[in-house]
Design a protein around this motif. Structure first.
Motif, PDB file in Angstrom:
ATOM      1  N   GLU A 170       2.795  71.260  39.722  1.00 38.58           N
ATOM      2  CA  GLU A 170       4.150  71.202  40.280  1.00 38.58           C
ATOM      3  C   GLU A 170       5.212  71.369  39.197  1.00 38.58           C
ATOM      4  O   GLU A 170       6.171  72.131  39.354  1.00 38.58           O
ATOM      5  N   ARG A 171       5.058  70.693  38.053  1.00 43.44           N
ATOM      6  CA  ARG A 171       6.125  70.656  37.059  1.00 43.44           C
ATOM      7  C   ARG A 171       6.203  71.936  36.223  1.00 43.44           C
ATOM      8  O   ARG A 171       7.248  72.248  35.670  1.00 43.44           O
ATOM      9  N   TYR A 172       5.090  72.685  36.097  1.00 44.26           N
ATOM     10  CA  TYR A 172       5.148  73.966  35.385  1.00 44.26           C
ATOM     11  C   TYR A 172       5.415  75.080  36.405  1.00 44.26           C
ATOM     12  O   TYR A 172       4.739  76.091  36.456  1.00 44.26           O
ATOM     13  N   GLN A 173       6.416  74.829  37.241  1.00 38.22           N
ATOM     14  CA  GLN A 173       6.797  75.763  38.297  1.00 38.22           C
ATOM     15  C   GLN A 173       8.233  75.444  38.695  1.00 38.22           C
ATOM     16  O   GLN A 173       8.582  74.270  38.891  1.00 38.22           O
ATOM     17  N   CYS A 174       9.078  76.444  38.798  1.00 39.94           N
ATOM     18  CA  CYS A 174      10.451  76.222  39.244  1.00 39.94           C
ATOM     19  C   CYS A 174      10.454  75.881  40.731  1.00 39.94           C
ATOM     20  O   CYS A 174       9.609  76.354  41.489  1.00 39.94           O
ATOM     21  N   ILE A 175      11.418  75.073  41.152  1.00 37.29           N
ATOM     22  CA  ILE A 175      11.439  74.660  42.566  1.00 37.29           C
ATOM     23  C   ILE A 175      11.727  75.839  43.489  1.00 37.29           C
ATOM     24  O   ILE A 175      11.415  75.794  44.675  1.00 37.29           O
ATOM     25  N   GLY A 181       3.053  86.035  40.369  1.00 35.16           N
ATOM     26  CA  GLY A 181       2.710  87.083  39.412  1.00 35.16           C
ATOM     27  C   GLY A 181       2.852  86.696  37.958  1.00 35.16           C
ATOM     28  O   GLY A 181       2.469  87.462  37.074  1.00 35.16           O
ATOM     29  N   ALA A 182       3.397  85.517  37.657  1.00 34.05           N
ATOM     30  CA  ALA A 182       3.625  85.118  36.272  1.00 34.05           C
ATOM     31  C   ALA A 182       2.479  84.259  35.739  1.00 34.05           C
ATOM     32  O   ALA A 182       1.856  83.501  36.479  1.00 34.05           O
ATOM     33  N   VAL A 183       2.230  84.387  34.439  1.00 36.00           N
ATOM     34  CA  VAL A 183       1.304  83.476  33.772  1.00 36.00           C
ATOM     35  C   VAL A 183       2.061  82.581  32.800  1.00 36.00           C
ATOM     36  O   VAL A 183       1.476  81.800  32.064  1.00 36.00           O
ATOM     37  N   MET A 184       3.385  82.702  32.826  1.00 35.32           N
ATOM     38  CA  MET A 184       4.253  81.897  31.975  1.00 35.32           C
ATOM     39  C   MET A 184       5.491  81.536  32.793  1.00 35.32           C
ATOM     40  O   MET A 184       6.156  82.407  33.336  1.00 35.32           O
ATOM     41  N   ALA A 185       5.773  80.250  32.911  1.00 33.98           N
ATOM     42  CA  ALA A 185       6.913  79.825  33.710  1.00 33.98           C
ATOM     43  C   ALA A 185       8.223  80.190  33.010  1.00 33.98           C
ATOM     44  O   ALA A 185       8.313  80.084  31.786  1.00 33.98           O
ATOM     45  N   PRO A 186       9.243  80.613  33.771  1.00 34.81           N
ATOM     46  CA  PRO A 186      10.574  80.803  33.180  1.00 34.81           C
ATOM     47  C   PRO A 186      11.160  79.421  32.897  1.00 34.81           C
ATOM     48  O   PRO A 186      11.791  78.801  33.754  1.00 34.81           O
ATOM     49  N   ALA A 187      10.959  78.926  31.679  1.00 34.87           N
ATOM     50  CA  ALA A 187      11.121  77.507  31.369  1.00 34.87           C
ATOM     51  C   ALA A 187      12.525  76.982  31.600  1.00 34.87           C
ATOM     52  O   ALA A 187      12.706  75.825  31.988  1.00 34.87           O
ATOM     53  N   ALA A 188      13.543  77.802  31.372  1.00 35.92           N
ATOM     54  CA  ALA A 188      14.913  77.313  31.566  1.00 35.92           C
ATOM     55  C   ALA A 188      15.148  76.899  33.013  1.00 35.92           C
ATOM     56  O   ALA A 188      15.942  75.991  33.289  1.00 35.92           O
ATOM     57  N   GLY A 189      14.461  77.542  33.942  1.00 40.56           N
ATOM     58  CA  GLY A 189      14.628  77.208  35.352  1.00 40.56           C
ATOM     59  C   GLY A 189      13.941  75.923  35.756  1.00 40.56           C
ATOM     60  O   GLY A 189      14.221  75.375  36.831  1.00 40.56           O
ATOM     61  N   LEU A 190      13.043  75.405  34.916  1.00 41.28           N
ATOM     62  CA  LEU A 190      12.299  74.187  35.258  1.00 41.28           C
ATOM     63  C   LEU A 190      13.211  72.974  35.362  1.00 41.28           C
ATOM     64  O   LEU A 190      12.859  71.978  35.993  1.00 41.28           O
TER      65      LEU A 190
END
Length: 350
Positions: A170-175, A181-190
């Motif tokens: 849940e937390r390594y995913q933007c709400i 399609g991503a293997v890397m979360a867009p971290a700023a959006g977290l």
């Protein structure tokens, strides 16, 4: 610019292994790109820097459970398989990374799951570490994907050295994550919680979405000192007409257009017209941004604190000014900000 200009000393204890308890309550450093002035805030205070009619652009890519562990036929050797992208739905071909790569050859079979319920065959060697796998599964594609993903783990960055835990999903995913399609979360959006998104909406701050499927190439080490010789891996991206109209209107009205994350900044830089406006785009980008760079659409950005030598750090430095951003990173280390995807955030104003 040279690679060595992006070196700084980052103590291990400043690399975040877990996110803040609440998404919007990490620390926020605000950097004024004009003066270099630095202010220390809490992330949910970001709302104070935006007004009615301003636009925040988010990346709605969705991370899938890309890290699998299997066993090689006959020897039983443990093999890590990192799913990168699906190449062919009908034949169930996937582009993957394998580790240790030296043990895998064309024709080898890999078995996944406690009962070896999923089998894959290596059909191509594409790079030193890369392979193409064909998964041997006779059922419907949706059923295959569901089973494949049930075997996978959340693909946390390598600098997160602990074991993956259930809540990472849940937390390594933007709400607002939507397009897988991503293997890397867009971290700023977290850092954006539902409450913060609602408060921004009430204030009249508009939100737009594009999709850029962030890949493993973002973590690839740069092995050249001259940055003009580095080549980024290509990533698939989509910018639709709704976002284009929203951003261009804000720009024409002299409103603030904020890129939430380096992936958004890169996508917008890819889809910009000669006149400095945004245009629709569907395709791939391998744009590599480092100082100096002329940004014509966005006048603010949100970013996490990135690793030394990383392409994401270079992009932030291009946006905020090399000297000002590197000085801000010195302050971040001194003030014990947390770095990485689960770390603290920075708002850069221009």
């Amino acid at each position: 610019m040279k690679l060595s200009q992006f070196k700084f000393k980052l103590p291990d204890e400043l690399i975040a292994q877990r996110p803040s308890e609440n998404r919007d309550e990490c620390r926020l450093m605000v950097l004024d790109g004009k003066t270099g002035e630095i202010t220390h805030r809490i992330f949910k205070d970001i709302i104070e820097y935006f007004d009615e009619g301003d636009v925040m652009v988010f990346n709605d890519t969705k991370v899938f459970p890309a890290r699998l562990y299997g066993n090689k036929e006959k020897t039983g050797a443990r093999i890590e398989v990192f799913l990168l992208r699906e190449l062919n739905m009908e034949n169930k071909f996937w582009d993957v990374l394998v580790e240790p790569a030296r043990k895998i050859r064309i024709g080898n079979k890999l078995y996944f799951g406690e009962d070896d319920s999923m089998v894959a065959e290596v059909i191509d060697n594409t790079t030193a570490r890369g392979r193409t796998l064909r998964f041997l599964y006779d059922g419907p594609h949706d059923e295959f994907k569901e089973m494949l993903y049930s075997l996978g783990q959340t693909p946390l960055p390598e600098y997160v050295t602990r074991e993956v835990e259930e809540w990472d999903e849940e937390r390594y995913q933007c709400i607002f994550a939507k397009n897988e399609g991503a293997v890397m979360a867009p971290a700023a959006g977290l850092h954006f919680s539902r409450e913060l998104m609602k408060r921004l909406e009430i204030k009249g701050v508009e939100r737009g979405f594009l999709t850029l499927h962030s890949g493993q190439g973002n973590f690839k080490e740069i092995d050249v000192e001259d940055l003009t010789k580095h080549r980024m891996d290509s990533e698939e991206m989509f910018v639709d007409e709704k976002l284009v109209d929203m951003v261009n209107k804000a720009k024409d009205d002299n409103k603030n257009v904020c890129a939430v994350g380096t992936s958004v900044l890169r996508a917008i830089a890819t889809a910009v017209c000669m006149n400095g406006h945004l245009m629709t785009y569907e395709g791939w980008t391998n744009k590599f941004i480092f100082p100096p760079y002329d940004f014509t659409v966005c006048n603010s950005m949100v970013s996490n604190f990135h690793m030394p030598y990383s392409t994401m750090l270079m992009m932030v430095a291009a946006f905020g000014g090399y000297e000002k951003v590197m000085k801000a990173y010195e302050v971040a280390v001194k003030e014990k900000y947390q770095f990485g995807a689960y770390g603290d955030a920075m708002l850069v104003l221009r």
